[in-house]
Design a protein around this motif. Sequence first.
Motif, PDB file in Angstrom:
ATOM      1  N   GLY A  23     -26.175  20.466  48.168  1.00 37.48           N
ATOM      2  CA  GLY A  23     -26.510  21.960  48.296  1.00 37.48           C
ATOM      3  C   GLY A  23     -26.299  22.636  49.293  1.00 37.48           C
ATOM      4  N   ARG A  24     -26.590  22.009  50.644  1.00 37.17           N
ATOM      5  CA  ARG A  24     -26.443  22.403  51.990  1.00 37.17           C
ATOM      6  C   ARG A  24     -24.881  22.743  52.293  1.00 37.17           C
ATOM      7  N   LEU A  25     -23.845  21.961  51.517  1.00 33.88           N
ATOM      8  CA  LEU A  25     -22.490  22.226  51.644  1.00 33.88           C
ATOM      9  C   LEU A  25     -21.890  23.308  50.870  1.00 33.88           C
ATOM     10  N   GLY A  26     -22.825  23.697  50.000  1.00 31.32           N
ATOM     11  CA  GLY A  26     -22.371  24.948  48.895  1.00 31.32           C
ATOM     12  C   GLY A  26     -21.798  24.404  47.700  1.00 31.32           C
ATOM     13  N   GLN A  27     -22.225  23.273  47.226  1.00 32.26           N
ATOM     14  CA  GLN A  27     -21.621  22.658  46.033  1.00 32.26           C
ATOM     15  C   GLN A  27     -22.370  23.225  45.044  1.00 32.26           C
ATOM     16  N   ARG A  28     -21.587  23.394  43.713  1.00 33.37           N
ATOM     17  CA  ARG A  28     -21.709  23.882  42.694  1.00 33.37           C
ATOM     18  C   ARG A  28     -21.615  23.075  41.402  1.00 33.37           C
ATOM     19  N   TYR A  29     -22.390  22.966  40.274  1.00 33.66           N
ATOM     20  CA  TYR A  29     -21.935  22.647  39.110  1.00 33.66           C
ATOM     21  C   TYR A  29     -20.641  23.379  38.787  1.00 33.66           C
ATOM     22  N   HIS A  30     -19.697  22.678  38.067  1.00 28.51           N
ATOM     23  CA  HIS A  30     -18.489  23.149  37.553  1.00 28.51           C
ATOM     24  C   HIS A  30     -18.429  22.954  36.139  1.00 28.51           C
ATOM     25  N   ALA A  31     -18.557  21.664  35.647  1.00 26.27           N
ATOM     26  CA  ALA A  31     -18.137  21.730  34.166  1.00 26.27           C
ATOM     27  C   ALA A  31     -18.703  20.207  33.832  1.00 26.27           C
ATOM     28  N   GLU A  38     -18.404  17.595  36.565  1.00 29.21           N
ATOM     29  CA  GLU A  38     -17.651  17.974  37.646  1.00 29.21           C
ATOM     30  C   GLU A  38     -18.658  18.985  38.516  1.00 29.21           C
ATOM     31  N   VAL A  39     -18.201  19.028  39.844  1.00 26.03           N
ATOM     32  CA  VAL A  39     -18.945  19.648  40.921  1.00 26.03           C
ATOM     33  C   VAL A  39     -17.933  20.365  41.726  1.00 26.03           C
ATOM     34  N   ALA A  40     -17.967  21.561  42.126  1.00 19.17           N
ATOM     35  CA  ALA A  40     -17.247  22.271  42.852  1.00 19.17           C
ATOM     36  C   ALA A  40     -17.652  22.490  44.433  1.00 19.17           C
ATOM     37  N   GLN A  41     -16.641  22.037  45.291  1.00 20.30           N
ATOM     38  CA  GLN A  41     -16.981  22.424  46.698  1.00 20.30           C
ATOM     39  C   GLN A  41     -16.071  23.529  46.898  1.00 20.30           C
ATOM     40  N   PRO A  42     -16.683  24.773  47.274  1.00 21.58           N
ATOM     41  CA  PRO A  42     -15.678  25.630  47.647  1.00 21.58           C
ATOM     42  C   PRO A  42     -15.253  25.388  49.184  1.00 21.58           C
ATOM     43  N   TRP A  43     -14.016  26.231  49.404  1.00 23.58           N
ATOM     44  CA  TRP A  43     -13.403  25.937  50.962  1.00 23.58           C
ATOM     45  C   TRP A  43     -14.391  26.836  51.566  1.00 23.58           C
ATOM     46  N   HIS A  44     -14.479  26.575  53.045  1.00 24.07           N
ATOM     47  CA  HIS A  44     -15.331  27.583  53.844  1.00 24.07           C
ATOM     48  C   HIS A  44     -15.051  26.763  55.307  1.00 24.07           C
ATOM     49  N   ALA A  45     -14.691  28.013  56.119  1.00 20.58           N
ATOM     50  CA  ALA A  45     -14.117  27.626  57.276  1.00 20.58           C
ATOM     51  C   ALA A  45     -15.157  26.541  58.189  1.00 20.58           C
ATOM     52  N   ALA A  63     -19.065  13.623  50.532  1.00 20.96           N
ATOM     53  CA  ALA A  63     -20.437  14.139  49.887  1.00 20.96           C
ATOM     54  C   ALA A  63     -20.275  14.649  48.556  1.00 20.96           C
ATOM     55  N   LEU A  64     -19.316  15.407  48.138  1.00 15.91           N
ATOM     56  CA  LEU A  64     -18.680  15.926  46.863  1.00 15.91           C
ATOM     57  C   LEU A  64     -18.848  14.711  46.059  1.00 15.91           C
ATOM     58  N   MET A  65     -18.150  13.837  46.282  1.00 10.94           N
ATOM     59  CA  MET A  65     -18.211  12.567  45.335  1.00 10.94           C
ATOM     60  C   MET A  65     -19.233  11.764  45.139  1.00 10.94           C
ATOM     61  N   ASP A  66     -20.085  11.811  46.168  1.00  8.28           N
ATOM     62  CA  ASP A  66     -21.186  11.017  46.194  1.00  8.28           C
ATOM     63  C   ASP A  66     -22.253  11.692  45.051  1.00  8.28           C
ATOM     64  N   VAL A  67     -22.262  13.153  45.248  1.00  6.59           N
ATOM     65  CA  VAL A  67     -22.979  14.071  44.153  1.00  6.59           C
ATOM     66  C   VAL A  67     -22.354  14.003  42.962  1.00  6.59           C
ATOM     67  N   ALA A  68     -21.219  13.978  42.638  1.00  6.93           N
ATOM     68  CA  ALA A  68     -20.463  14.175  41.499  1.00  6.93           C
ATOM     69  C   ALA A  68     -20.706  12.611  40.646  1.00  6.93           C
ATOM     70  N   THR A  69     -20.736  11.723  41.323  1.00  6.51           N
ATOM     71  CA  THR A  69     -20.787  10.195  40.713  1.00  6.51           C
ATOM     72  C   THR A  69     -22.406   9.885  40.327  1.00  6.51           C
ATOM     73  N   SER A  70     -23.247  10.492  41.037  1.00  2.61           N
ATOM     74  CA  SER A  70     -24.766  10.445  40.935  1.00  2.61           C
ATOM     75  C   SER A  70     -24.884  11.227  39.523  1.00  2.61           C
ATOM     76  N   LEU A  71     -24.439  12.438  39.591  1.00  2.00           N
ATOM     77  CA  LEU A  71     -24.655  13.288  38.317  1.00  2.00           C
ATOM     78  C   LEU A  71     -24.115  12.750  37.288  1.00  2.00           C
ATOM     79  N   ALA A  72     -22.913  11.871  37.377  1.00  9.13           N
ATOM     80  CA  ALA A  72     -22.512  11.063  36.163  1.00  9.13           C
ATOM     81  C   ALA A  72     -23.222  10.336  35.651  1.00  9.13           C
ATOM     82  N   VAL A  73     -23.834   9.376  36.449  1.00 10.45           N
ATOM     83  CA  VAL A  73     -24.870   8.232  36.109  1.00 10.45           C
ATOM     84  C   VAL A  73     -26.177   9.017  35.539  1.00 10.45           C
ATOM     85  N   TRP A  74     -26.743  10.063  35.864  1.00 10.68           N
ATOM     86  CA  TRP A  74     -27.753  10.528  34.966  1.00 10.68           C
ATOM     87  C   TRP A  74     -27.511  11.265  33.762  1.00 10.68           C
TER      88      TRP A  74
END
Length: 150
Positions: A23-31, A38-45, A63-74
């Motif tokens: 959440g701190r990195l701006g990741q969002r649910y994608h599909a 899937e989780v999206a990590q928007p590009w940011h400077a 971090a994105l892949m840690d979140v995406a694979t965690s969500l896949a477990v749940w």
Amino acid sequence: MDWNPTVMARYLLETPSVAGHGGRLGQRYHAHGDDWIEVAQPWHADLVGDEETGIIASGPIIALMDVATSLAVWHRCNAFVAHATLDLRIDYLRPARPHQTVIGRGECLRLTRSIAFTRGIAHDGDPDDPVAHVAATFMATAGSYPRVAA
């Protein structure tokens, strides 16, 4: 509460009081599908690791892949179960393209009473040309994962 992957992923990523590093990195649910999310990590400077090229650093992708694979477990067990990442291996195949959103797709391969086995890919628009492959395992930290069909 019934498991709804869209609602739960958005809650876990976008609610400031519960959002972790994703959440701190701006990741969002994608599909999601029946067995993936899937989780999206928007590009940011602020996420760039090389200012000359604009390439996103490896940390946000990890971090994105840690979140995406965690969500896949749940998503697999249709419940939120507190767990810890035991192992997360990422093989980088190429840098993500500058200014592109990186999508992390996670899939839970197997659940045991206390261990979840996952895999995933990160890509920036073409899943057939991934940025990275990941394999991760998680351990339920309180209780166990619910039984699911194989």
